[in-house]
Design a protein around this motif. Structure first.
Motif, short mmCIF file in Angstrom:
data_model
loop_
_atom_site.label_atom_id
_atom_site.label_comp_id
_atom_site.label_asym_id
_atom_site.label_seq_id
_atom_site.Cartn_x
_atom_site.Cartn_y
_atom_site.Cartn_z
N THR A 98 43.16 51.75 38.52
CA THR A 98 42.64 51.07 39.72
C THR A 98 43.17 49.65 39.79
O THR A 98 43.68 49.21 40.83
N LEU A 102 45.64 47.87 42.63
CA LEU A 102 45.25 46.66 43.36
C LEU A 102 46.29 45.56 43.17
O LEU A 102 46.64 44.84 44.12
N GLU A 103 46.80 45.43 41.96
CA GLU A 103 47.83 44.41 41.69
C GLU A 103 49.13 44.75 42.41
O GLU A 103 49.78 43.85 42.96
N LYS A 105 49.39 46.25 45.16
CA LYS A 105 49.14 45.96 46.57
C LYS A 105 48.90 44.46 46.80
O LYS A 105 48.73 44.03 47.93
N PHE A 107 46.36 43.01 46.40
CA PHE A 107 45.01 42.96 46.98
C PHE A 107 45.04 42.86 48.51
O PHE A 107 44.06 42.47 49.13
N VAL A 110 42.81 45.60 51.31
CA VAL A 110 41.76 46.06 50.39
C VAL A 110 40.45 45.40 50.78
O VAL A 110 40.40 44.22 51.07
N ILE A 129 36.05 50.72 46.76
CA ILE A 129 37.26 49.97 47.08
C ILE A 129 38.01 50.78 48.13
O ILE A 129 38.38 51.93 47.87
N LEU A 131 41.26 51.28 50.34
CA LEU A 131 42.67 50.93 50.53
C LEU A 131 43.01 51.34 51.96
O LEU A 131 43.32 52.50 52.23
N LEU A 149 38.21 41.40 42.05
CA LEU A 149 38.05 41.57 43.49
C LEU A 149 37.40 40.33 44.10
O LEU A 149 37.79 39.89 45.20
#
Length: 172
Positions: A98, A102-103, A105, A107, A110, A129, A131, A149
């Motif tokens: 996960t 996130l990294e 993307k 963040f 999100v 979360i 996306l 986050l």
């Protein structure tokens, strides 16, 4: 279409069947677990794309849920303990996947928030979360992910209903 894309298309068809009431949550979990194993792909060591990270998330989530189910249905106390440990290990790996997603993307696209749950043990711990550009919903209870986050300012205050509330709050 590559193998990962085929898996995600199949997974979406399972979700659609679940939503229509054509299968139970347990049937969905069993079929998703079978699909993950049928790919003959182990989790990626080098996660250099969101798709690879999302596959790792799905793989570890499926393995964790299967171990959790095994722990619940075994009569042997020691085996139950071992299955619970295995489940915890896979949930830990899922959380690492996960964070990697996130990294990757950065963040962007999100949003995250705590969700309303019936489980007393998950109240004010389980968060969702979203996306947005992947039409994907992830869940975690990881304090490290929660903190990240918040640092990235994508965690919303308050408690909301899950976008998949019927699924989240249904026992399996």
């Amino acid at each position: 279409m590559n193998t990962l894309q085929r898996y995600f298309v199949y997974r979406q068809s399972l979700i659609d069947q679940y939503i229509k009431g054509d299968m139970t949550k347990r049937e969905y979990l069993d079929r998703n677990f079978d699909a993950v194993l049928a790919l003959n792909i182990k989790p990626f060591k080098n996660v250099d794309s969101v798709d690879k990270g999302l596959f790792n998330y799905q793989y570890y989530n499926a393995m964790a849920k299967e171990a959790h189910i095994d722990a619940h249905y075994t009569a042997d106390r020691e085996m139950g303990r071992l299955y619970n440990e295995k489940s915890g290990y896979f949930y830990f790996k899922k959380d690492r996947a996960t964070l990697k997603v996130l990294e990757l993307k950065d963040f962007k696209g999100v949003r995250a928030y705590f969700i309303k749950v019936r489980s007393k043990g998950l109240k004010n711990k389980l968060f969702e979360i979203v996306l947005e550009d992947y039409n994907m919903i992830l869940h975690s209870t990881s304090p490290a992910i929660l903190n990240r986050l918040r640092e990235e300012r994508v965690f919303e205050d308050g408690v909301k209903s899950s976008l998949i509330d019927g699924y989240i709050n249904q026992k399996y």
